[in-house]
Design a protein around this motif. Structure first.
Motif, short mmCIF file in Angstrom:
data_model
loop_
_atom_site.label_atom_id
_atom_site.label_comp_id
_atom_site.label_asym_id
_atom_site.label_seq_id
_atom_site.Cartn_x
_atom_site.Cartn_y
_atom_site.Cartn_z
N UNK A 1 33.08 42.18 46.45
CA UNK A 1 33.93 41.80 45.32
C UNK A 1 33.88 40.30 45.00
N UNK A 2 33.14 39.50 45.78
CA UNK A 2 33.05 38.07 45.53
C UNK A 2 32.33 37.79 44.22
N UNK A 3 32.74 36.72 43.56
CA UNK A 3 32.08 36.26 42.34
C UNK A 3 31.11 35.18 42.77
N UNK A 4 29.81 35.46 42.66
CA UNK A 4 28.77 34.56 43.17
C UNK A 4 28.23 33.66 42.07
N UNK A 5 28.28 32.36 42.34
CA UNK A 5 27.71 31.34 41.45
C UNK A 5 26.55 30.71 42.21
N UNK A 6 25.35 30.89 41.69
CA UNK A 6 24.15 30.35 42.29
C UNK A 6 23.85 28.99 41.69
N UNK B 1 39.18 30.64 34.20
CA UNK B 1 38.92 32.00 33.73
C UNK B 1 38.72 32.95 34.90
N UNK B 2 38.00 32.51 35.93
CA UNK B 2 37.79 33.37 37.11
C UNK B 2 39.13 33.63 37.80
N UNK B 3 40.00 32.61 37.87
CA UNK B 3 41.33 32.80 38.48
C UNK B 3 42.15 33.77 37.64
N UNK B 4 42.09 33.62 36.31
CA UNK B 4 42.84 34.51 35.41
C UNK B 4 42.37 35.95 35.51
N UNK B 5 41.11 36.14 35.85
CA UNK B 5 40.54 37.48 36.01
C UNK B 5 40.87 38.07 37.37
N UNK B 6 41.65 37.36 38.16
CA UNK B 6 42.08 37.78 39.50
C UNK B 6 40.91 37.95 40.47
N UNK B 7 39.89 37.11 40.33
CA UNK B 7 38.83 37.09 41.33
C UNK B 7 39.44 36.59 42.64
N UNK B 8 39.19 37.30 43.72
CA UNK B 8 39.76 36.91 45.01
C UNK B 8 39.02 35.73 45.62
N UNK B 9 37.70 35.69 45.39
CA UNK B 9 36.93 34.60 46.00
C UNK B 9 35.74 34.23 45.11
N UNK B 10 35.60 32.93 44.87
CA UNK B 10 34.41 32.39 44.23
C UNK B 10 33.50 31.90 45.33
N UNK B 11 32.22 32.23 45.23
CA UNK B 11 31.24 31.77 46.19
C UNK B 11 30.21 30.94 45.44
N UNK B 12 30.07 29.69 45.85
CA UNK B 12 29.05 28.81 45.29
C UNK B 12 27.93 28.71 46.32
#
Length: 166
Positions: free
Chosen positions: A67-72, A91-102
């Motif tokens: 479920x992580x949102x991956x930013x390459x 926007x990612x926070x508003x979409x309720x993403x639990x974790x951003x991964x850079x």
């Protein structure tokens, strides 16, 4: 929301370590953040570029949840201004993403499995930076984006409060 910063290679070298740690602590005021340093594959010198990227991909993917949102991070990715980055994170926070991964990939980039898994490919610049410097830039830019997003939200809230009083 949490933020995970993944980089392939050695631990932070002394010439950037203090800066990375400072910005990471500052980011922690807004979101929980952690660094994951994926060590270089042990037999890297004996592997072809393709095999090395596949081996690194296996290690990288073990640190990324479904479920992580991956930013390459890639020099061929989309360029964002600091305000655009702040908006992107909001926007990612508003979409309720639990974790951003850079993710900062290895010396030869990343395997296609990683590129295909990424929801967004971001570039600091068309220039290529050493991994250590890219880590410092990433942590500073994330802090700058979170700081501006926080202040924008506070100002918007104050303006709404003033409008409500009138």
């Amino acid at each position: 929301m949490k933020i995970r910063l993944i980089s392939v290679g050695k631990v932070h070298e002394s010439y950037v370590k203090n800066g990375i740690e400072d910005f990471t602590q500052r980011i922690n005021k807004y979101f929980k953040v952690e660094w994951v340093i994926v060590p270089t594959v042990k037999n890297a010198a004996s592997l072809s570029e393709i095999d090395l990227k596949k081996a690194e991909a296996t290690s990288i993917l073990s640190h990324i949840e479904k479920e992580d949102y991956l930013i390459l991070m890639d020099e061929r990715g989309k360029l964002l201004s600091s305000p655009q980055l702040a908006q992107f994170i909001q926007q990612r926070a508003n979409e309720s993403n639990k974790q951003l991964v850079f993710l900062i990939g290895g010396a030869f980039g990343v395997d296609a499995s990683i590129t295909n898994r990424a929801q967004f490919i971001w570039s600091f610049s068309p220039l290529v930076f050493p991994h250590m410097l890219a880590r410092l830039i990433l942590s500073e830019q994330l802090y700058r984006a979170l700081l501006s997003a926080y202040h924008f939200a506070r100002i918007s809230h104050m303006l709404l409060s003033i409008d409500a009083l009138q």
